[in-house]
Design a protein around this motif. Sequence first.
Motif, PDB file in Angstrom:
ATOM      1  N   ARG A  54       0.834  -1.216   0.000  1.00 60.64           N
ATOM      2  CA  ARG A  54       0.000   0.000   0.000  1.00 60.64           C
ATOM      3  C   ARG A  54       0.862   1.256   0.000  1.00 60.64           C
ATOM      4  NH1 ARG A  54      -5.261  -0.022   2.600  1.00 60.64           N
ATOM      5  NH2 ARG A  54      -4.575   1.839   3.695  1.00 60.64           N
ATOM      6  N   ILE A 114      -7.569  -2.413  -3.110  1.00 58.12           N
ATOM      7  CA  ILE A 114      -6.747  -2.012  -1.965  1.00 58.12           C
ATOM      8  C   ILE A 114      -7.416  -2.470  -0.673  1.00 58.12           C
ATOM      9  CG2 ILE A 114      -5.677  -0.074  -0.774  1.00 58.12           C
ATOM     10  CD1 ILE A 114      -5.887   1.509  -3.376  1.00 58.12           C
ATOM     11  N   GLY A 165      -2.921   3.938   0.337  1.00 56.33           N
ATOM     12  CA  GLY A 165      -2.886   3.253  -0.945  1.00 56.33           C
ATOM     13  C   GLY A 165      -3.080   4.137  -2.158  1.00 56.33           C
TER      14      GLY A 165
END
Length: 203
Positions: free
Chosen positions: A75, A108, A155
């Motif tokens: 991330r 994500i 992210g």
Amino acid sequence: DVYRQSITAPQSGVVSFYFDSYEQILNKDKLSTVNASLVSSVASGAADLLSGASGDLVYRLVNPKLWYVAFVTSRSEGLRLSAGQRYAITFDELPGVSYTGTAMSCSISDGGVLNILEFTDDIGSLLCTRKLKASVTADMDGYIVPTKYVTVKDGTASVAIDGGDAGEYSVEVEVLAVDGEETLVRAVSANGSLSVGMRCVKP
């Protein structure tokens, strides 16, 4: 006596007798449930996380011209696949062989960023393969900015721009490539734009 039973596949495809239990959770019908943590667990061999069993399956029916490759990035890196972009991929175990796939939208989560490539090339000898080391490349256009000016939060990557009298503002970007002190980025169209001559602001 020998007992035999004939089984007819419901549709055309390639019949595979390879099972590793992952086929219960890593298949086209369950792509929406696949996440970064799951792929990381498969890559590390954490089979104890799997609840599906393949004991009742006789065979797998595979569409040889629709398959996927998934991998996880951090991330905090910002570097990930760009949805809709075509990428070339080579595998260490298959020297001299290259496939071309299309990137799907990244996902994500707390476990990282899930990157998925969809392929329509014939799967060939990869039919019975689950994990490989791969290299992914692509030809892409963007703007080169110093890596230190790219911020990644939750992210999402962005670059701060000096707007002069209008003040400082942030442009959300896709990180296409990172080469040491320089990063190739492309603005996310719905969130501003980049152009030559803009002054970046160090975060």
